[in-house]
Design a protein around this motif. Sequence first.
Motif, PDB file in Angstrom:
ATOM      1  N   ARG A 140      48.445-109.254  29.249  1.00 27.46           N
ATOM      2  CA  ARG A 140      49.539-108.839  30.111  1.00 27.46           C
ATOM      3  C   ARG A 140      50.801-109.579  29.703  1.00 27.46           C
ATOM      4  O   ARG A 140      50.845-110.813  29.735  1.00 27.46           O
ATOM      5  N   ASP A 165      40.130-106.186  23.765  1.00 26.24           N
ATOM      6  CA  ASP A 165      40.562-107.129  24.795  1.00 26.24           C
ATOM      7  C   ASP A 165      41.826-106.639  25.488  1.00 26.24           C
ATOM      8  O   ASP A 165      42.413-105.613  25.111  1.00 26.24           O
ATOM      9  N   SER A 166      42.248-107.408  26.480  1.00 25.41           N
ATOM     10  CA  SER A 166      43.448-107.088  27.248  1.00 25.41           C
ATOM     11  C   SER A 166      44.428-108.253  27.221  1.00 25.41           C
ATOM     12  O   SER A 166      44.034-109.422  27.054  1.00 25.41           O
ATOM     13  N   ARG A 202      46.161 -96.621  27.985  1.00 27.44           N
ATOM     14  CA  ARG A 202      45.750 -98.004  27.691  1.00 27.44           C
ATOM     15  C   ARG A 202      46.747 -99.036  28.237  1.00 27.44           C
ATOM     16  O   ARG A 202      46.349-100.112  28.663  1.00 27.44           O
ATOM     17  N   PHE A 203      48.030 -98.716  28.199  1.00 26.79           N
ATOM     18  CA  PHE A 203      49.074 -99.639  28.641  1.00 26.79           C
ATOM     19  C   PHE A 203      49.645 -99.159  29.975  1.00 26.79           C
ATOM     20  O   PHE A 203      49.750 -97.955  30.225  1.00 26.79           O
ATOM     21  N   GLN A 227      50.833-104.300  31.053  1.00 25.68           N
ATOM     22  CA  GLN A 227      49.387-104.542  30.995  1.00 25.68           C
ATOM     23  C   GLN A 227      48.835-103.739  29.833  1.00 25.68           C
ATOM     24  O   GLN A 227      48.990-102.518  29.795  1.00 25.68           O
ATOM     25  N   MET A 228      48.210-104.426  28.912  1.00 29.16           N
ATOM     26  CA  MET A 228      47.692-103.782  27.703  1.00 29.16           C
ATOM     27  C   MET A 228      46.182-103.933  27.675  1.00 29.16           C
ATOM     28  O   MET A 228      45.667-105.052  27.584  1.00 29.16           O
ATOM     29  N   ASN A 229      45.488-102.818  27.772  1.00 25.66           N
ATOM     30  CA  ASN A 229      44.032-102.803  27.741  1.00 25.66           C
ATOM     31  C   ASN A 229      43.537-102.114  26.474  1.00 25.66           C
ATOM     32  O   ASN A 229      44.290-101.390  25.818  1.00 25.66           O
ATOM     33  N   SER A 230      42.286-102.326  26.169  1.00 31.24           N
ATOM     34  CA  SER A 230      41.662-101.684  25.000  1.00 31.24           C
ATOM     35  C   SER A 230      42.535-101.843  23.761  1.00 31.24           C
ATOM     36  O   SER A 230      42.814-100.871  23.044  1.00 31.24           O
ATOM     37  N   LEU A 231      42.965-103.058  23.513  1.00 30.98           N
ATOM     38  CA  LEU A 231      43.882-103.300  22.407  1.00 30.98           C
ATOM     39  C   LEU A 231      43.234-102.980  21.066  1.00 30.98           C
ATOM     40  O   LEU A 231      42.024-103.153  20.873  1.00 30.98           O
TER      41      LEU A 231
END
Length: 119
Positions: A19, A16-17, A67-68, A82-86
């Motif tokens: 912000r 998940d992502s 990812r970030f 923004q944090m993706n692919s946590l």
Amino acid sequence: QVQLVESGGGSVQAGDSLRLSCAASGRTFAVCAMGWFRQAPGKEREYVARIGWSGGSAYYTDSVKGRFTISINNAENTVYLQMNSLKPEDTAVYYCASDRVPCGSYDSWGQGTQVTVSS
């Protein structure tokens, strides 16, 4: 002095992502750069990302590259992460910090926001 308030943390699933936001107030005219740090349970605080107050180049620790994304909105004095692919290993309390003139060390810190990633 600069006052910093983080928000946007929460509990999510792996992949998940989220912000994170960091609102800055006070003597922001003296800020050189903003950074994000994190501290996981039982571990030391570690650097995550950094960006100049006027934008420009951003820097990341290797574990979050790709990812970030750190960004800044100077009109709102707000820094984002923004944090993706946590991943579960991203679980930590995240802090923002400001580096003021004469630059070179972070001297104001927010209260932190918890990010929990479950597998």
